[in-house]
Motif scaffolding. Structure first.
Motif, PDB file in Angstrom:
ATOM      1  N   ASP A 115     -18.906 -20.633   2.420  1.00 38.53           N
ATOM      2  CA  ASP A 115     -19.387 -21.395   3.577  1.00 38.53           C
ATOM      3  C   ASP A 115     -20.385 -20.540   4.339  1.00 38.53           C
ATOM      4  O   ASP A 115     -20.040 -19.463   4.832  1.00 38.53           O
ATOM      5  CB  ASP A 115     -18.216 -21.756   4.500  1.00 38.53           C
ATOM      6  CG  ASP A 115     -17.461 -22.979   4.022  1.00 38.53           C
ATOM      7  OD1 ASP A 115     -18.114 -23.903   3.508  1.00 38.53           O
ATOM      8  OD2 ASP A 115     -16.231 -23.004   4.157  1.00 38.53           O
TER       9      ASP A 115
ATOM     10  N   SER B 255     -13.195 -30.575  -5.964  1.00 38.66           N
ATOM     11  CA  SER B 255     -14.231 -31.009  -5.025  1.00 38.66           C
ATOM     12  C   SER B 255     -14.414 -30.011  -3.882  1.00 38.66           C
ATOM     13  O   SER B 255     -15.513 -29.876  -3.347  1.00 38.66           O
ATOM     14  CB  SER B 255     -13.881 -32.390  -4.466  1.00 38.66           C
ATOM     15  OG  SER B 255     -12.613 -32.367  -3.836  1.00 38.66           O
ATOM     16  N   ALA B 256     -13.347 -29.296  -3.485  1.00 35.51           N
ATOM     17  CA  ALA B 256     -13.473 -28.304  -2.417  1.00 35.51           C
ATOM     18  C   ALA B 256     -14.426 -27.187  -2.818  1.00 35.51           C
ATOM     19  O   ALA B 256     -15.178 -26.656  -1.991  1.00 35.51           O
ATOM     20  CB  ALA B 256     -12.095 -27.736  -2.077  1.00 35.51           C
TER      21      ALA B 256
ATOM     22  N   LYS C 225     -16.798 -27.579  -5.269  1.00 30.07           N
ATOM     23  CA  LYS C 225     -18.109 -28.190  -5.527  1.00 30.07           C
ATOM     24  C   LYS C 225     -18.933 -28.359  -4.263  1.00 30.07           C
ATOM     25  O   LYS C 225     -20.138 -28.131  -4.264  1.00 30.07           O
ATOM     26  CB  LYS C 225     -17.922 -29.553  -6.192  1.00 30.07           C
ATOM     27  CG  LYS C 225     -17.544 -29.499  -7.660  1.00 30.07           C
ATOM     28  CD  LYS C 225     -17.437 -30.909  -8.222  1.00 30.07           C
ATOM     29  CE  LYS C 225     -17.117 -30.890  -9.706  1.00 30.07           C
ATOM     30  NZ  LYS C 225     -16.984 -32.266 -10.251  1.00 30.07           N
ATOM     31  N   ARG C 226     -18.269 -28.774  -3.165  1.00 31.69           N
ATOM     32  CA  ARG C 226     -19.052 -29.102  -1.972  1.00 31.69           C
ATOM     33  C   ARG C 226     -19.606 -27.871  -1.260  1.00 31.69           C
ATOM     34  O   ARG C 226     -20.352 -28.003  -0.288  1.00 31.69           O
ATOM     35  CB  ARG C 226     -18.231 -29.965  -1.024  1.00 31.69           C
ATOM     36  CG  ARG C 226     -17.059 -29.285  -0.351  1.00 31.69           C
ATOM     37  CD  ARG C 226     -16.458 -30.198   0.729  1.00 31.69           C
ATOM     38  NE  ARG C 226     -15.293 -29.611   1.354  1.00 31.69           N
ATOM     39  CZ  ARG C 226     -14.038 -29.908   1.040  1.00 31.69           C
ATOM     40  NH1 ARG C 226     -13.804 -30.784   0.078  1.00 31.69           N
ATOM     41  NH2 ARG C 226     -13.037 -29.328   1.664  1.00 31.69           N
ATOM     42  N   ARG C 227     -19.255 -26.701  -1.715  1.00 30.59           N
ATOM     43  CA  ARG C 227     -19.802 -25.480  -1.130  1.00 30.59           C
ATOM     44  C   ARG C 227     -21.054 -24.997  -1.853  1.00 30.59           C
ATOM     45  O   ARG C 227     -21.540 -23.905  -1.599  1.00 30.59           O
ATOM     46  CB  ARG C 227     -18.720 -24.392  -1.105  1.00 30.59           C
ATOM     47  CG  ARG C 227     -17.710 -24.622   0.006  1.00 30.59           C
ATOM     48  CD  ARG C 227     -16.450 -23.805  -0.151  1.00 30.59           C
ATOM     49  NE  ARG C 227     -15.620 -23.875   1.061  1.00 30.59           N
ATOM     50  CZ  ARG C 227     -14.828 -24.885   1.383  1.00 30.59           C
ATOM     51  NH1 ARG C 227     -14.753 -25.943   0.571  1.00 30.59           N
ATOM     52  NH2 ARG C 227     -14.115 -24.877   2.492  1.00 30.59           N
ATOM     53  N   TRP C 228     -21.545 -25.820  -2.770  1.00 34.64           N
ATOM     54  CA  TRP C 228     -22.744 -25.484  -3.526  1.00 34.64           C
ATOM     55  C   TRP C 228     -23.797 -26.573  -3.343  1.00 34.64           C
ATOM     56  O   TRP C 228     -23.470 -27.735  -3.139  1.00 34.64           O
ATOM     57  CB  TRP C 228     -22.423 -25.366  -5.026  1.00 34.64           C
ATOM     58  CG  TRP C 228     -21.447 -24.289  -5.361  1.00 34.64           C
ATOM     59  CD1 TRP C 228     -20.096 -24.304  -5.168  1.00 34.64           C
ATOM     60  CD2 TRP C 228     -21.736 -23.030  -5.983  1.00 34.64           C
ATOM     61  NE1 TRP C 228     -19.524 -23.144  -5.611  1.00 34.64           N
ATOM     62  CE2 TRP C 228     -20.505 -22.345  -6.120  1.00 34.64           C
ATOM     63  CE3 TRP C 228     -22.903 -22.428  -6.435  1.00 34.64           C
ATOM     64  CZ2 TRP C 228     -20.430 -21.081  -6.689  1.00 34.64           C
ATOM     65  CZ3 TRP C 228     -22.824 -21.169  -7.001  1.00 34.64           C
ATOM     66  CH2 TRP C 228     -21.603 -20.506  -7.121  1.00 34.64           C
ATOM     67  N   ASP C 229     -25.047 -26.180  -3.448  1.00 32.43           N
ATOM     68  CA  ASP C 229     -26.131 -27.154  -3.583  1.00 32.43           C
ATOM     69  C   ASP C 229     -26.312 -27.397  -5.079  1.00 32.43           C
ATOM     70  O   ASP C 229     -26.401 -26.445  -5.858  1.00 32.43           O
ATOM     71  CB  ASP C 229     -27.432 -26.623  -2.979  1.00 32.43           C
ATOM     72  CG  ASP C 229     -27.346 -26.486  -1.468  1.00 32.43           C
ATOM     73  OD1 ASP C 229     -26.684 -27.331  -0.845  1.00 32.43           O
ATOM     74  OD2 ASP C 229     -27.928 -25.524  -0.930  1.00 32.43           O
ATOM     75  N   TRP C 230     -26.381 -28.679  -5.454  1.00 32.36           N
ATOM     76  CA  TRP C 230     -26.466 -29.026  -6.871  1.00 32.36           C
ATOM     77  C   TRP C 230     -27.862 -29.533  -7.211  1.00 32.36           C
ATOM     78  O   TRP C 230     -28.461 -30.296  -6.463  1.00 32.36           O
ATOM     79  CB  TRP C 230     -25.434 -30.109  -7.209  1.00 32.36           C
ATOM     80  CG  TRP C 230     -24.027 -29.609  -7.128  1.00 32.36           C
ATOM     81  CD1 TRP C 230     -23.299 -29.377  -5.993  1.00 32.36           C
ATOM     82  CD2 TRP C 230     -23.188 -29.241  -8.215  1.00 32.36           C
ATOM     83  NE1 TRP C 230     -22.057 -28.896  -6.304  1.00 32.36           N
ATOM     84  CE2 TRP C 230     -21.961 -28.804  -7.661  1.00 32.36           C
ATOM     85  CE3 TRP C 230     -23.342 -29.254  -9.601  1.00 32.36           C
ATOM     86  CZ2 TRP C 230     -20.897 -28.376  -8.456  1.00 32.36           C
ATOM     87  CZ3 TRP C 230     -22.287 -28.830 -10.382  1.00 32.36           C
ATOM     88  CH2 TRP C 230     -21.087 -28.389  -9.816  1.00 32.36           C
TER      89      TRP C 230
END
Length: 263
Positions: free
Chosen positions: A114, A196-197, A199-204
């Motif tokens: 984060d 998902s926790a 995954k959402r800490r990355w830009d894809w």
């Protein structure tokens, strides 16, 4: 694409696999051998033929792995930067990230992902005793310019000197010049699902099948020969992929440009 974007940059690269874990990603004590002189019962070094008699002994040393190597390089870049100078960027590249158990490999480093609006970790974490000793050793006697120190500490709006705690090895905190990039191939069957926790800490960024290019952006222009005729490899792939799309309706089954390479 990553090779192109990091050309001429400082890069630390690793690959995840089913046996990867926290110690192989971050660091751990590992056995190594050192040569020491042999002594007699009185403690005197034994000499034969004018030379000391030696033996190999197993000792344990903390060995930094990819994450700590890149982490130390990133903070050293801040240490080397002068007043008002932007530190150089450091890239940690993780290949095949979906082939390892990310939750196990990252452990408490997960919290560092984060980032705040200035690019630093929102939530520093405490370093364990082994890592604290290693980081304190790596940063021993080094200082960050007062301007950069004040700027970083101001991001957290508290009375703590986070920068000094970083240099003391007490906490881990990702600086804004430390980039973690990872790759995965959507056509590979993932051995470990990524929750998902995480995954959402990355830009894809999705990279579709496209014509291969060199690091300077020029088309490779590969060709193949069959039955005395020469064909453009990219044109051949497009024709084959059109048939695969018709038969399977799945992009994961299509051929990429580097499905095979020239010899």
């Amino acid at each position: 694409e990553i090779n192109r974007l990091t050309k001429g940059k400082e890069v630390v690269r690793t690959t995840f696999h089913p046996d990867s874990d926290y110690s192989t990603f971050v660091g751990a004590y590992k056995p190594t051998s050192i040569e020491i002189p042999v002594r007699d019962v009185t403690g005197k070094v034994i000499v034969e033929g004018g030379k000391q008699v030696t033996e190999n002994r197993i000792v344990y040393e903390f060995v930094e792995q990819a994450f700590l190597q890149a982490y130390i390089k990133a903070w050293n870049a801040y240490i080397d930067a002068s007043e008002g100078e932007k530190p150089k960027d450091i890239y940690l590249v993780i290949e095949e990230i979906n082939r390892g158990n990310c939750a196990q490999i990252f452990g408490d480093l997960f919290q560092l992902l984060d980032r705040n609006m200035w690019g630093f970790s929102d939530y520093p974490i405490q370093a364990d005793n082994d890592m604290r000793k290693q980081l304190a050793k790596a940063f021993s006697g080094l200082e960050i310019s007062q301007e950069n120190k004040d700027r970083i500490n101001a991001c957290y709006k508290c009375d703590k000197d986070y920068v000094q705690q970083v240099l003391n090895g007490e906490i881990l905190l990702l600086p804004d010049n430390f980039y973690i990039w990872a790759t995965m191939n959507t056509s590979d069957q993932s051995l470990f699902p990524i929750d998902s926790a995480f995954k959402r800490r990355w830009d894809w960024q999705y990279t579709p099948i496209c014509e291969g290019k060199s690091n300077d952006g020029q088309p490779l222009g590969w060709k193949i020969k069959a039955n005395g005729y020469e064909y453009v490899w990219w044109t051949f792939i497009q024709k084959i992929n059109a048939e695969i799309e018709e038969m399977t309706k799945s992009e994961d089954k299509k051929l990429g440009y580097f499905f095979c390479k020239p010899i």
